[in-house]
Write a protein that holds these residues in place. Structure first.
Motif, mmCIF file in Angstrom:
data_model
loop_
_atom_site.group_PDB
_atom_site.id
_atom_site.type_symbol
_atom_site.label_atom_id
_atom_site.label_comp_id
_atom_site.label_asym_id
_atom_site.label_seq_id
_atom_site.Cartn_x
_atom_site.Cartn_y
_atom_site.Cartn_z
ATOM 1 N N ALA A 41 0.872 -1.051 -0.122
ATOM 2 C CA ALA A 41 -0.235 0.256 -0.313
ATOM 3 C C ALA A 41 0.815 1.510 0.156
ATOM 4 C CB ALA A 41 -1.066 -0.274 1.126
ATOM 5 N N PHE A 46 -0.702 -2.114 -7.067
ATOM 6 C CA PHE A 46 -1.669 -3.093 -7.621
ATOM 7 C C PHE A 46 -1.382 -4.064 -7.731
ATOM 8 C CE2 PHE A 46 -2.737 1.704 -8.118
ATOM 9 C CZ PHE A 46 -3.634 2.015 -6.937
ATOM 10 N N GLN A 131 -8.443 -2.345 -8.910
ATOM 11 C CA GLN A 131 -7.329 -1.193 -9.171
ATOM 12 C C GLN A 131 -7.379 0.023 -7.685
ATOM 13 O OE1 GLN A 131 -7.534 -0.011 -11.742
ATOM 14 N NE2 GLN A 131 -7.683 -2.061 -12.762
ATOM 15 N N GLU A 132 -7.432 -1.288 -7.562
ATOM 16 C CA GLU A 132 -7.454 0.044 -5.033
ATOM 17 C C GLU A 132 -5.733 -0.878 -4.462
ATOM 18 O OE1 GLU A 132 -10.890 1.389 -3.514
ATOM 19 O OE2 GLU A 132 -11.789 -0.396 -4.002
ATOM 20 N N PHE A 133 -5.468 -0.322 -3.375
ATOM 21 C CA PHE A 133 -4.546 -1.726 -3.017
ATOM 22 C C PHE A 133 -5.398 -2.552 -1.659
ATOM 23 C CE2 PHE A 133 -2.870 2.988 -1.758
ATOM 24 C CZ PHE A 133 -2.661 3.000 -2.625
ATOM 25 N N LYS A 138 -11.473 -4.260 0.796
ATOM 26 C CA LYS A 138 -11.044 -4.324 -0.903
ATOM 27 C C LYS A 138 -11.178 -6.128 -1.539
ATOM 28 C CE LYS A 138 -9.742 0.640 -0.196
ATOM 29 N NZ LYS A 138 -10.285 0.054 1.002
ATOM 30 N N CYS A 141 -16.084 -7.121 -0.463
ATOM 31 C CA CYS A 141 -16.307 -6.084 -0.199
ATOM 32 C C CYS A 141 -17.930 -6.256 0.159
ATOM 33 C CB CYS A 141 -16.019 -4.849 -1.198
ATOM 34 S SG CYS A 141 -16.420 -6.071 -3.090
#
Length: 277
Positions: A41, A46, A131-133, A138, A141
């Motif tokens: 992070a 990614f 598309q996120e850490f 994440k 979800c």
């Protein structure tokens, strides 16, 4: 510390050291995976979803081992104090190995449920770059993931908390007996009390994602710095209590550990008999 535990046969043959080694091994894996996620992070990397899934599932798997192992360690002290004459026949390396296998089996249930839910309910392909850490929130979800987490964590921590509190109260009652070993009982009660504190710290780590989400939703300027502090206090600190409780408080193991940390410059501890209690 793991090397020190493997260096002497007596550590591999004494149940309380075997349990300590299992706890230390699980906490080490959890620390490695947690710090790996944090480094990814911070570096802004990614990863592919299945790589993230492997790291997160390993972390979830080992995080359940610690509280279950703490309950067994408390029961071992309970048997040593309440049934001293039967301790050596009840708590053996063989039975300890069986209990450890049960601990890891029970810990895998939550991981298997998570994996099945990820494969069945999640519509995103696992070979897709995130598309996120990479993090637990994440990756899992959906609301049903949170519900399953709450149920599993509630069962584990309620059961473990009851066992630790019961053993502590029982040993307090035994301490009033004139025939009991006061010093041994006092040391055992302090150890179980530290187990309870460690369990509380481990439980506090489960609310970390909610705290972080609340901070970020309010747009706080110091949210990242606060998140880092909470990461140290709620994730790292509870896993560092294990070596402090058993590694540094145990005289024989402390001497062996210091001997290895000083590359053999410190004299080894003189051989002595380790009590089965």
């Amino acid at each position: 510390m793991l090397y020190s535990l493997k260096s002497k046969p007596v550590f591999r043959e004494t149940s309380r050291y075997i349990l300590f080694g299992n706890l230390l091994f699980a906490d080490t894996i959890l620390l490695v995976t947690s710090q790996l996620l944090y480094i990814l992070a911070v570096a802004g990397l990614f990863v592919i979803r299945y790589i993230c899934a492997v790291i997160v599932l390993v972390a979830i798997f080992t995080s359940t081992v610690s509280p279950l192992n703490l309950s067994v360690m408390s029961l071992e002290r309970y048997v040593a104090i309440c049934y001293p004459l039967r301790h050596s026949s009840i708590v053996t390396p063989r039975t300890t190995g069986i209990v450890i296998a049960v601990i890891w089996t029970l810990s895998s249930l939550n991981t298997m449920i998570k994996l099945i839910m990820l494969l069945v309910l999640d519509s995103l392909p696992l070979d897709q770059v995130m598309q996120e850490f990479c993090s637990t929130n994440k990756l899992f979800c959906l609301e049903i993931h949170n519900q399953v987490d709450n149920i599993m964590q509630g069962i584990v921590f309620t059961t473990v908390g009851f066992i630790i509190i019961y053993t502590y109260i029982t040993m307090m009652v035994i301490a009033k007996s004139a025939s009991s070993d006061k010093d041994l009982n006092s040391k055992a009660r302090k150890t179980v009390l530290l187990h309870l504190i460690q369990l509380g710290l481990s439980l506090s780590s489960t609310v970390l994602p909610s705290i972080v989400s609340a901070l970020k939703s309010r747009g706080m300027d110091k949210a990242t710095q606060i998140e880092y502090i909470l990461f140290i206090v709620m994730i790292i600190m509870p896993r560092c209590l294990s070596p402090l409780i058993y590694g540094l408080r145990d005289k024989i193991f402390r001497h062996i550990l210091m001997h290895h940390l000083t590359c053999g410059l410190r004299p080894k501890v003189k051989p002595s008999k380790i009590s089965s209690y």
